[in-house]
Design a protein around this motif. Structure first.
Motif, mmCIF file in Angstrom:
data_model
loop_
_atom_site.group_PDB
_atom_site.id
_atom_site.type_symbol
_atom_site.label_atom_id
_atom_site.label_comp_id
_atom_site.label_asym_id
_atom_site.label_seq_id
_atom_site.Cartn_x
_atom_site.Cartn_y
_atom_site.Cartn_z
ATOM 1 N N ILE A 1 -1.237 0.637 4.808
ATOM 2 C CA ILE A 1 -1.786 0.901 3.624
ATOM 3 C C ILE A 1 -2.348 -0.511 3.351
ATOM 4 O O ILE A 1 -3.392 -0.676 2.189
ATOM 5 N N VAL B 1 -1.694 0.059 -3.872
ATOM 6 C CA VAL B 1 -2.919 0.031 -4.213
ATOM 7 C C VAL B 1 -3.072 -0.202 -5.786
ATOM 8 O O VAL B 1 -2.219 0.105 -6.547
ATOM 9 N N SER C 1 2.561 5.817 2.779
ATOM 10 C CA SER C 1 2.496 6.089 1.288
ATOM 11 C C SER C 1 2.929 4.706 0.678
ATOM 12 O O SER C 1 4.125 4.308 0.836
ATOM 13 N N CYS C 2 2.178 4.183 -0.197
ATOM 14 C CA CYS C 2 2.610 3.219 -1.026
ATOM 15 C C CYS C 2 3.544 3.632 -2.148
ATOM 16 O O CYS C 2 4.183 2.633 -2.781
ATOM 17 N N GLY C 3 3.362 4.760 -2.560
ATOM 18 C CA GLY C 3 4.194 5.283 -3.545
ATOM 19 C C GLY C 3 3.857 5.480 -4.979
ATOM 20 O O GLY C 3 4.508 5.904 -5.666
ATOM 21 N N LYS C 4 2.684 5.150 -5.096
ATOM 22 C CA LYS C 4 2.252 4.673 -6.311
ATOM 23 C C LYS C 4 1.785 6.074 -7.240
ATOM 24 O O LYS C 4 1.925 6.239 -8.187
ATOM 25 N N CYS C 5 1.204 6.874 -6.292
ATOM 26 C CA CYS C 5 0.838 8.346 -6.837
ATOM 27 C C CYS C 5 1.416 9.489 -6.516
ATOM 28 O O CYS C 5 1.653 9.551 -5.252
ATOM 29 N N CYS D 1 0.322 12.066 -3.156
ATOM 30 C CA CYS D 1 0.457 11.362 -1.928
ATOM 31 C C CYS D 1 1.915 11.189 -1.620
ATOM 32 O O CYS D 1 2.316 11.769 -0.488
ATOM 33 N N ARG D 2 2.480 10.561 -2.498
ATOM 34 C CA ARG D 2 4.088 10.373 -2.351
ATOM 35 C C ARG D 2 4.851 11.539 -2.000
ATOM 36 O O ARG D 2 5.619 11.587 -1.064
ATOM 37 N N SER E 1 -5.248 12.018 -5.371
ATOM 38 C CA SER E 1 -4.826 10.865 -4.871
ATOM 39 C C SER E 1 -5.415 9.751 -5.402
ATOM 40 O O SER E 1 -6.643 9.591 -5.635
ATOM 41 N N LEU E 2 -4.819 8.594 -5.504
ATOM 42 C CA LEU E 2 -5.537 7.357 -6.151
ATOM 43 C C LEU E 2 -6.278 6.725 -4.889
ATOM 44 O O LEU E 2 -7.237 5.946 -5.306
ATOM 45 N N CYS E 3 -6.057 6.918 -3.733
ATOM 46 C CA CYS E 3 -6.726 6.089 -2.503
ATOM 47 C C CYS E 3 -6.831 7.015 -1.420
ATOM 48 O O CYS E 3 -6.295 8.293 -1.354
ATOM 49 N N LEU F 1 -5.680 7.252 1.372
ATOM 50 C CA LEU F 1 -4.445 7.665 2.472
ATOM 51 C C LEU F 1 -4.091 9.107 2.062
ATOM 52 O O LEU F 1 -3.998 10.005 2.683
ATOM 53 N N GLY F 2 -3.822 9.155 0.847
ATOM 54 C CA GLY F 2 -3.500 10.444 0.062
ATOM 55 C C GLY F 2 -4.696 11.503 0.247
ATOM 56 O O GLY F 2 -4.485 12.610 0.453
HETATM 57 S S1 SF4 Z 1 -2.769 7.912 -2.350
HETATM 58 FE FE1 SF4 Z 1 -1.698 6.914 -4.018
HETATM 59 S S2 SF4 Z 1 0.606 6.974 -3.158
HETATM 60 FE FE2 SF4 Z 1 -0.759 7.167 -1.365
HETATM 61 S S3 SF4 Z 1 -1.290 5.212 -0.671
HETATM 62 FE FE3 SF4 Z 1 -2.619 5.537 -1.948
HETATM 63 S S4 SF4 Z 1 -2.155 4.992 -3.997
HETATM 64 FE FE4 SF4 Z 1 -0.481 4.801 -2.685
#
Ligand code: SF4
Ligand SMILES: Cc1cc2nc3c(=O)[nH]c(=O)nc-3n(C[C@H](O)[C@H](O)[C@H](O)COP(=O)(O)O)c2cc1C
Length: 514
Positions: free
Chosen positions: A273, A291, A444-448, A451-452, A490-492, A494-495
């Motif tokens: 990430i 993120v 996952s960075c776990g913020k949203c 995705c998490r 998802s915020l970014c 990755l998700g």
């Molecule tokens: S989608 Fe959300 S939880 Fe996943 S990496 Fe991006 S900001 Fe973090």
């Protein structure tokens, strides 16, 4: 000692070649030549990108460079006995490697010097056309430099394909006490290595590109965010930065221009990430890679809250080509809105893997069969994944797709950082879909929440589908719904993009889920 003239021999110091034994070849060559009193100068160059021929040794003869490969340390005594230093015949002799079809058919602009120059020698860089772009930029107004990059049609090679000129214009237009150039060298995508090859084989190109970016937008400090898995690149960059500073190409009053620009390297800690630009900025500031919510864009409020250009290694290393040869020449390469050339990276189960730089528009077929020669296993190709772990899987029926941004997007995929990974017919695509979700859960960075939590629920769903093969229609529908939620919520990326590999596997390889 012999009265013979010293012969220059290139043995790649590129991490890929080293993993195939290049260090041992270089040591054995030095030892044997000492023993035989043969004067040699061993240069550790980058790789030419024909990885199935590495370690690829090149000898400089009066008739030009003569290549041998793949060479092992055990081959060295016999090669020397056969007349390696004169370019003599041997079973491993390849001749002039630039005449090899694989290289001759390429259009190398960004990677033009990789494998050719000594990456630690700034004079060699200049002798091969280096710093022509910077010299030209030093005579231009910042706005003119930005316009040249805009006119070239260059789009970011890190994955999002955002027009570089527009990003630079935004930073250029900001009033701020400090601006930054942040180079994204995290290169986390599976099957990708073009950033690494450039940094190891032609580090001055990246330094020059970042310096031009600094002049264009009014930034005086640059950072290279380098993944921890690239120690060879770290060493090559440290050497090149030191020499560039010593020779007045970096620092205060560079090239007596009354302009300042310097670069520092920061090494990441191994999180995928941290390649996402806002996570990278968090990490550069010394925090956990998480993120950031946008807006504000990094171009307006980026590193340490200041306007920041975030660009990929390939993007920045391409800028000197544009300034040296002209925006129009660069824009003349390519297809549709994908202008210029792209260093494609061919990996996975493929006979001839490596770096293929061509104008946008080469088809998957051409890359996989003409360059790659099919699978290494000799079995039929069943799928390719394009664009790293978040990219779609394509079946052979779609291998006529040109490798360019819009064509891939129309087929439900993405080009990303231009990595292409080949799979043969033994691949189980349900397991590959599971892998995509598991990768997302791990990284996952776990913020949203989509995705998490969604990635973990997705792994469970695919496990159920695999266990129930034949009776999982409701679970397949639920998986599709989960993909919707992840893609839209998802915020970014990755998700948001993990549904690409999952849905493409479901669409093109449905039989593996039944
Ligand atoms: S989608 Fe959300 S939880 Fe996943 S990496 Fe991006 S900001 Fe973090
Ligand atoms: C999960 C994720 C990982 C990423 N990893 C990288 C990376 O390793 N290198 C990179 O240059 N860009 C990566 N990107 C894209 C960056 O966010 C950003 O778009 C890019 O660095 C901008 O540079 P460019 O315009 O030159 O492409 C990633 C994006 C996402 C969503």
């Amino acid at each position: 000692m012999s009265t013979r003239a010293t012969v220059t021999v290139f043995v790649p110091g590129d991490a890929g070649a080293v993993s195939l034994g290049a260090d041992a070849v270089a040591s054995e060559l030095a030892r044997e030549c000492r023993r035989r009193e043969l004067p040699v100068r061993i240069v550790r160059n980058g790789s030419r990108g024909l990885y199935w021929l590495e370690p690829l040794v090149e000898v400089v003869t009066p008739a030009g460079r003569v290549a041998y490969g793949p060479v092992t340390a055990a081959d060295v005594p016999a090669l020397l006995a056969a007349g390696l230093l004169e370019g003599a015949p041997h079973a491993l002799r390849l001749g002039d490697i630039e005449q090899h079809d694989w290289l001759r058919s390429q259009q190398r602009l960004t990677a033009a010097r990789v494998g050719i120059v000594d990456p630690s020698d700034i004079d060699d860089y200049v002798a091969h056309g280096g710093y022509v772009g910077l010299n030209s930029a030093l005579t231009m107004q910042p706005q003119e430099i930005v316009r040249a990059v805009t006119d070239s049609g260059l789009r970011g090679r890190g994955g999002a394909a955002f027009p570089t000129g527009i990003k630079w214009q935004t930073v250029h237009d900001q009033q701020a006490p400090q601006k930054y150039i942040a180079c994204n060298a995290d290169e986390g995508d599976s099957g990708t290595f073009s950033d690494r090859m450039l940094m190891e084989g032609d580090p001055f190109a990246l330094i020059e590109g970042m310096t031009i970016a600094g002049l264009a937008v009014g930034a005086t400090q640059g950072y290279i965010y380098l993944r921890v898995e690239y120690p060879h690149a770290a060493r090559a960059l440290a050497r090149a930065l030191h020499v560039a500073r010593e020779r007045g190409y970096l620092g205060c009053n560079l090239r007596n221009s009354a302009r300042d620009f310097d670069i520092a390297v920061r090494v990441g800690a191994g999180a995928y990430i941290c390649g996402e630009e806002t996570s990278m900025l968090e990490s550069l500031e010394g925090r956990r890679g998480e993120v950031r919510v946008r807006p504000p864009l990094p171009a307006i409020k980026g590193l340490f809250g200041q306007p920041t250009v975030v660009n990929n290694v390939v993007t920045l290393a391409t800028v000197p080509v544009i300034l040296a040869r002209g925006a129009a020449i660069y824009r003349d390469f390519g297809l549709g809105k994908s202008r210029g050339t792209v260093p494609l990276q061919l990996a996975g189960n493929v006979k001839q893997g490596g770096l293929v730089e061509r104008a946008f528009g080469l088809t998957v077929n051409q890359l996989v069969y003409d360059y790659g020669g099919g699978t290494a296993s000799g079995r039929p190709v069943r799928a390719v994944q394009i664009g790293g772990p978040l990219g779609a899987y394509l079946p052979p029926a779609e291998f006529d797709t040109p490798l360019e941004y819009e064509a891939l997007s129309a087929r439900g995929g993405l080009l990303g950082h231009a990595g292409v990974v080949v799979f043969d017919d033994t691949v189980d695509m349900a397991r590959m879909a599971r892998f995509a979700l598991e990768f997302c859960a791990l990284e996952s960075c776990g913020k949203c929440t989509p995705c998490r939590v969604g990635s973990t629920r997705g792994v469970e769903l695919v496990d159920r589908i695999i266990a129930k093969r034949g009776h999982g229609a409701a679970d397949v529908a639920l998986l599709d719904e989960l993909c919707d939620t992840m893609a839209n919520g998802s915020l970014c990326g990755l998700g948001g993009l993990t549904p690409f590999p999952v849905r493409s596997a479901l669409k093109h390889f449905a039989e593996d889920f039944r």
